[in-house]
Design an enzyme around this catalytic site. Sequence first.
Site, mmCIF file in Angstrom:
data_model
loop_
_atom_site.group_PDB
_atom_site.id
_atom_site.type_symbol
_atom_site.label_atom_id
_atom_site.label_comp_id
_atom_site.label_asym_id
_atom_site.label_seq_id
_atom_site.Cartn_x
_atom_site.Cartn_y
_atom_site.Cartn_z
ATOM 1 N N ALA A 74 -54.301 -33.625 47.990
ATOM 2 C CA ALA A 74 -53.421 -34.327 48.920
ATOM 3 C C ALA A 74 -53.658 -33.928 50.378
ATOM 4 C CB ALA A 74 -51.967 -34.090 48.550
ATOM 5 N N ALA A 203 -53.165 -34.009 41.678
ATOM 6 C CA ALA A 203 -53.033 -33.730 40.242
ATOM 7 C C ALA A 203 -52.304 -32.422 39.953
ATOM 8 C CB ALA A 203 -54.427 -33.702 39.591
ATOM 9 N N CYS A 329 -43.863 -18.323 53.821
ATOM 10 C CA CYS A 329 -44.376 -19.212 52.786
ATOM 11 C C CYS A 329 -45.616 -19.942 53.224
ATOM 12 C CB CYS A 329 -43.289 -20.109 52.216
ATOM 13 S SG CYS A 329 -43.009 -21.635 52.980
HETATM 14 C C1 LIG Z 1 -49.022 -29.215 47.793
HETATM 15 C C2 LIG Z 1 -48.730 -30.240 48.810
HETATM 16 C C3 LIG Z 1 -49.755 -30.824 49.575
HETATM 17 C C4 LIG Z 1 -51.185 -30.379 49.478
HETATM 18 O O1 LIG Z 1 -51.787 -30.810 48.294
HETATM 19 P P1 LIG Z 1 -53.207 -30.226 47.841
HETATM 20 O O2 LIG Z 1 -53.641 -31.125 46.734
HETATM 21 O O3 LIG Z 1 -52.939 -28.836 47.397
HETATM 22 O O4 LIG Z 1 -54.120 -30.293 49.011
HETATM 23 C C5 LIG Z 1 -49.408 -31.806 50.465
HETATM 24 N N1 LIG Z 1 -48.134 -32.215 50.616
HETATM 25 C C6 LIG Z 1 -47.127 -31.680 49.902
HETATM 26 C C7 LIG Z 1 -45.745 -32.182 50.095
HETATM 27 C C8 LIG Z 1 -47.388 -30.676 48.983
HETATM 28 O O5 LIG Z 1 -46.375 -30.132 48.300
#
Ligand SMILES: *Cc1c(COP(=O)(O)O)cnc(C)c1O
Length: 405
Positions: A74, A203, A329
């Site tokens: 993400a 995922a 965090c």
């Molecule tokens: C974990 C998270 C991400 C990042 O996702 P990754 O796949 O680890 O890069 C982005 N946005 C939110 C809200 C998340 O909790």
Amino acid sequence: MLNFPIYLDNHATTPMDPRVLDVMLPYFKESFGNAASRNHSFGWVAEEAVEKARKQLAGLIGATSKEIVFTSGATESNNLALKGVAEMYAQKGNHIITAATEHKAVLDTCKRLEKHGSRVTYLPVQTNGLVDLDMLRDAITDKTILVSIMYGNNEIGVVQSIAEIGSICRERGVLFHTDGVQAVGKIPVNVNTDNIDLMSFTAHKMYGPKGVGALYVRRKNPRVQLTAQMDGGGHERGMRSGTLNVPGIAGFGKAAELCQQLLPEEMLAHGALRDRLKEKLMAELDETYINGTMDSRLPHNLNISFAYVEGESLLMGINDIAVSSGSACTSATLEPSYVLKALGAGDDLAHSSIRFGIGRFTTQEEVDYTAGKVIEVVRKLRELSPLYEMVKEGIDLSKVQWAAH
Ligand SMILES: *Cc1c(COP(=O)(O)O)cnc(C)c1O
């Protein structure tokens, strides 16, 4: 039988469902083909797995297969959405609207875009964690090309009024991106009824593997275009070059299918466990505050501040339970959470907060143990707190004249 440590940090990542691993294994072994190989069966088998996963993901969010672009996670999806839109629509405008409580993958991308000429509005949130929709309406200008507001918050679990935000954007001809990481697979998400144009998800927050994610890109009404941020073989309809992570994608698809099947029962079950934890803590401990509204919230999230307790000491006291605190965090620094500060929490309360995340494999026994342990440790720490003692004696701390320090 309890197994330690207890995992209650399902917003950081989720354990992989064993059914997901089973689907992935053949693509590490005999079915190792490159999904872009068109001339032999190794490639066809891999491509078939990818297309199956695309359907499974699309099914979960009400999209079509062609609207799913696979990425590495993400973080990449958020980068591609924001940078890709900023570059593609530069002629139309340079203004982006987001919120102060977004994930760093959105906020830092916006910071980068500002260095390259974008103008970004960071909307504050109300004390309940929700964006004020009138404020959003007022922030949109002729130069606005994109609004990016997350679906469910990763710290406080607050669920924004996504369908309304989407409809405001559509009325004004502005694209709407949402970081759907914490919501997809956990609550009903539908890109059509929610008026979403772009959505990031991943995922490993939904019982799949790490290192694979997706970006939903609307193809119709409106058709969204993106400038690719990676040059190469033109995979994923030119939006994201790079050989596809076939085992990861196959697992992501299975994870989506399982979430879709289990969603109604999991929403109820996780919500019940979360409420059980909340009620036990609130009944036994005073000076304890819930961060973010309970009225619009992910069912598996609880975020509580325990006043007069130092977060790090609390974490240390409950070190057989894996949770996150409102400080430290994002990095090694002891900065209080910017999300809690955006709600108006003082540094003290932000530092004394704990995020609990229920997951697919959480048991009631684990929740009960956690409640008991937290209650015990908070009481112990407060016995050592002169401030708490003063409050209990009825002294108004805001009126105390402290010696210079
Ligand atoms: C974990 C998270 C991400 C990042 O996702 P990754 O796949 O680890 O890069 C982005 N946005 C939110 C809200 C998340 O909790």
